[in-house]
Write a protein that holds these residues in place. Structure first.
Motif, PDB file in Angstrom:
ATOM      1  N   VAL A 199      22.465 -79.804 -65.505  1.00 15.83           N
ATOM      2  CA  VAL A 199      23.264 -78.592 -65.716  1.00 15.83           C
ATOM      3  C   VAL A 199      24.407 -78.515 -64.697  1.00 15.83           C
ATOM      4  O   VAL A 199      25.546 -78.197 -65.053  1.00 15.83           O
ATOM      5  CB  VAL A 199      22.383 -77.336 -65.637  1.00 15.83           C
ATOM      6  N   ILE A 200      24.102 -78.808 -63.429  1.00 17.47           N
ATOM      7  CA  ILE A 200      25.141 -78.771 -62.390  1.00 17.47           C
ATOM      8  C   ILE A 200      26.279 -79.728 -62.736  1.00 17.47           C
ATOM      9  O   ILE A 200      27.464 -79.379 -62.652  1.00 17.47           O
ATOM     10  CB  ILE A 200      24.547 -79.114 -61.007  1.00 17.47           C
ATOM     11  N   ASN A 201      25.934 -80.932 -63.147  1.00 18.06           N
ATOM     12  CA  ASN A 201      26.960 -81.917 -63.497  1.00 18.06           C
ATOM     13  C   ASN A 201      27.757 -81.473 -64.725  1.00 18.06           C
ATOM     14  O   ASN A 201      28.981 -81.655 -64.778  1.00 18.06           O
ATOM     15  CB  ASN A 201      26.315 -83.288 -63.737  1.00 18.06           C
ATOM     16  N   ALA A 202      27.088 -80.866 -65.687  1.00 13.30           N
ATOM     17  CA  ALA A 202      27.783 -80.376 -66.876  1.00 13.30           C
ATOM     18  C   ALA A 202      28.745 -79.241 -66.544  1.00 13.30           C
ATOM     19  O   ALA A 202      29.777 -79.064 -67.206  1.00 13.30           O
ATOM     20  CB  ALA A 202      26.768 -79.908 -67.921  1.00 13.30           C
ATOM     21  N   LEU A 233      18.966 -84.381 -53.989  1.00 10.95           N
ATOM     22  CA  LEU A 233      18.557 -82.984 -54.127  1.00 10.95           C
ATOM     23  C   LEU A 233      17.047 -82.841 -53.924  1.00 10.95           C
ATOM     24  O   LEU A 233      16.588 -81.898 -53.255  1.00 10.95           O
ATOM     25  CB  LEU A 233      18.967 -82.455 -55.497  1.00 10.95           C
ATOM     26  N   ARG A 234      16.290 -83.776 -54.452  1.00 13.86           N
ATOM     27  CA  ARG A 234      14.839 -83.717 -54.282  1.00 13.86           C
ATOM     28  C   ARG A 234      14.465 -83.845 -52.807  1.00 13.86           C
ATOM     29  O   ARG A 234      13.554 -83.158 -52.317  1.00 13.86           O
ATOM     30  CB  ARG A 234      14.165 -84.820 -55.098  1.00 13.86           C
ATOM     31  N   GLN A 235      15.181 -84.709 -52.091  1.00 18.79           N
ATOM     32  CA  GLN A 235      14.909 -84.869 -50.657  1.00 18.79           C
ATOM     33  C   GLN A 235      15.181 -83.569 -49.903  1.00 18.79           C
ATOM     34  O   GLN A 235      14.398 -83.162 -49.038  1.00 18.79           O
ATOM     35  CB  GLN A 235      15.758 -86.000 -50.074  1.00 18.79           C
ATOM     36  N   ALA A 293       5.074 -83.472 -60.243  1.00 18.00           N
ATOM     37  CA  ALA A 293       5.721 -83.723 -61.535  1.00 18.00           C
ATOM     38  C   ALA A 293       6.620 -82.562 -61.947  1.00 18.00           C
ATOM     39  O   ALA A 293       7.737 -82.773 -62.455  1.00 18.00           O
ATOM     40  CB  ALA A 293       4.660 -83.973 -62.604  1.00 18.00           C
ATOM     41  N   GLN A 294       6.142 -81.335 -61.731  1.00 14.51           N
ATOM     42  CA  GLN A 294       6.966 -80.174 -62.088  1.00 14.51           C
ATOM     43  C   GLN A 294       8.244 -80.117 -61.257  1.00 14.51           C
ATOM     44  O   GLN A 294       9.322 -79.846 -61.783  1.00 14.51           O
ATOM     45  CB  GLN A 294       6.171 -78.882 -61.910  1.00 14.51           C
ATOM     46  N   VAL A 343      14.140 -80.519 -60.892  1.00 15.25           N
ATOM     47  CA  VAL A 343      15.322 -81.104 -60.251  1.00 15.25           C
ATOM     48  C   VAL A 343      16.159 -81.877 -61.264  1.00 15.25           C
ATOM     49  O   VAL A 343      17.392 -81.763 -61.298  1.00 15.25           O
ATOM     50  CB  VAL A 343      14.920 -82.004 -59.070  1.00 15.25           C
ATOM     51  N   SER A 344      15.503 -82.655 -62.113  1.00 11.06           N
ATOM     52  CA  SER A 344      16.225 -83.438 -63.111  1.00 11.06           C
ATOM     53  C   SER A 344      17.022 -82.543 -64.056  1.00 11.06           C
ATOM     54  O   SER A 344      18.201 -82.797 -64.342  1.00 11.06           O
ATOM     55  CB  SER A 344      15.232 -84.292 -63.912  1.00 11.06           C
TER      56      SER A 344
END
Length: 293
Positions: free
Chosen positions: A215-218, A228-230, A203-204, A209-210
């Motif tokens: 932030v990366i997209n912003a 990214l999680r993969q 969960a953490q 990642v979420s």
């Protein structure tokens, strides 16, 4: 070519060794006071390097900076008077946020940013082990740096694979996301990377990642949560027996790079009014550990 490797820790020692074996002239700049430093890589013959020699820095074509992020600005500022304005500065360290300061202190120098997945371990000050082969990405951080793509061939000849990345900040954000997922958790819990595959961390990791993707997209770069999680899960598996650099810093009561990893994400998130509670909590937890010493 003439190289000065600033901060010959594990990665710096690895590059110094390979570059010298490739025929280049290598000097070191380190916190050690000896005039010469011996480095032996795996089963290769030991190499002897000049250390903290201003004339070698003055003659350097490339300044390869492999320091930990928190001291990059301080050390390069101290060295500033010795660095030729034509010397190429290459920043190769975990985390983000040092380039802007270096542009201010050394505005005339070509500046490159690099990220590498090579694994290195330094069991003692004169030994370095190449624990895993990887890839190094190099890209320009200023206009003069854009003229330095030729350095890829030089570095690739010494330690392959090296490639030029026309959007190096995207590559650095990708690496930062991986570090944000692995480093704080392993440091806080004092575990190997592979332990993060256990269900209690799922969960953490998902929340980290979420938040980082938002932030990366912003920031104007691309990130997709599932992809990214993969990648992060693959890194956890591939490096399962490794201790992260932050885990080692905390274990040895050394200042970590948390301000330039999770802290950088938190800082950027605040600029975009994005809530990052999981990353903020991890940042606070690591800082609290450091403040106990």
């Amino acid at each position: 070519m003439n190289f000065t490797v600033v901060g010959p820790g594990a990665i710096g020692s690895l590059w110094a060794s390979y570059l010298k074996d490739a025929g280049h002239h290598i000097s070191l700049w380190s916190r050690q006071t000896a005039n010469q430093i011996v480095i032996k890589r795996d089963h290769c013959l030991a190499n002897t390097f000049t250390n903290n020699d201003p004339s070698s820095v003055m003659n350097a074509d490339v300044i390869l900076v492999t320091l930990k992020a928190p001291i990059v600005e301080q050390v390069l500022t101290q060295m500033k008077s010795y660095i030729n304005s034509d010397a190429i500065i290459v920043l190769m360290h975990n985390g983000m946020g040092t380039a802007e300061a270096i542009k201010t202190h050394l505005p005339d120098n070509p500046l490159l940013l690099a990220t590498t997945t090579h694994g290195a371990y330094r069991p003692s000050s004169d030994l370095v082990s190449h624990t895993g082969r990887g890839k190094t990405l190099l890209g320009a951080a200023n206009q003069k740096g854009q003229q330095c793509e030729f350095l890829v061939e030089v570095l690739n000849h010494a330690l392959a694979d090296v490639a030029w990345h026309h959007n190096i900040d995207q590559a650095l954000w990708n690496k930062l996301a991986i570090n944000c997922a692995i480093n704080p958790l392993t440091a806080i819990h004092q575990i190997r990377n592979g332990e993060l595959a256990q269900p209690q961390y799922h969960a953490q990791l998902t929340a980290i990642v979420s938040e980082v993707c938002a932030v990366i997209n912003a920031q104007g770069f691309k990130a997709e949560e599932n992809n990214l999680r993969q990648i992060i899960d693959e890194v956890i598996l591939a490096t399962s027996q490794n201790f992260s650099s932050m885990e080692q810093d905390i274990a040895h009561q050394r200042p970590s790079e948390i301000d330039f990893i999770t802290g950088y994400v938190v800082k950027c998130a605040h600029q975009h009014n994005i809530a990052v509670p999981t990353n903020q909590a991890l940042y606070n937890a690591v800082k609290q550990i450091e403040q106990r010493w």
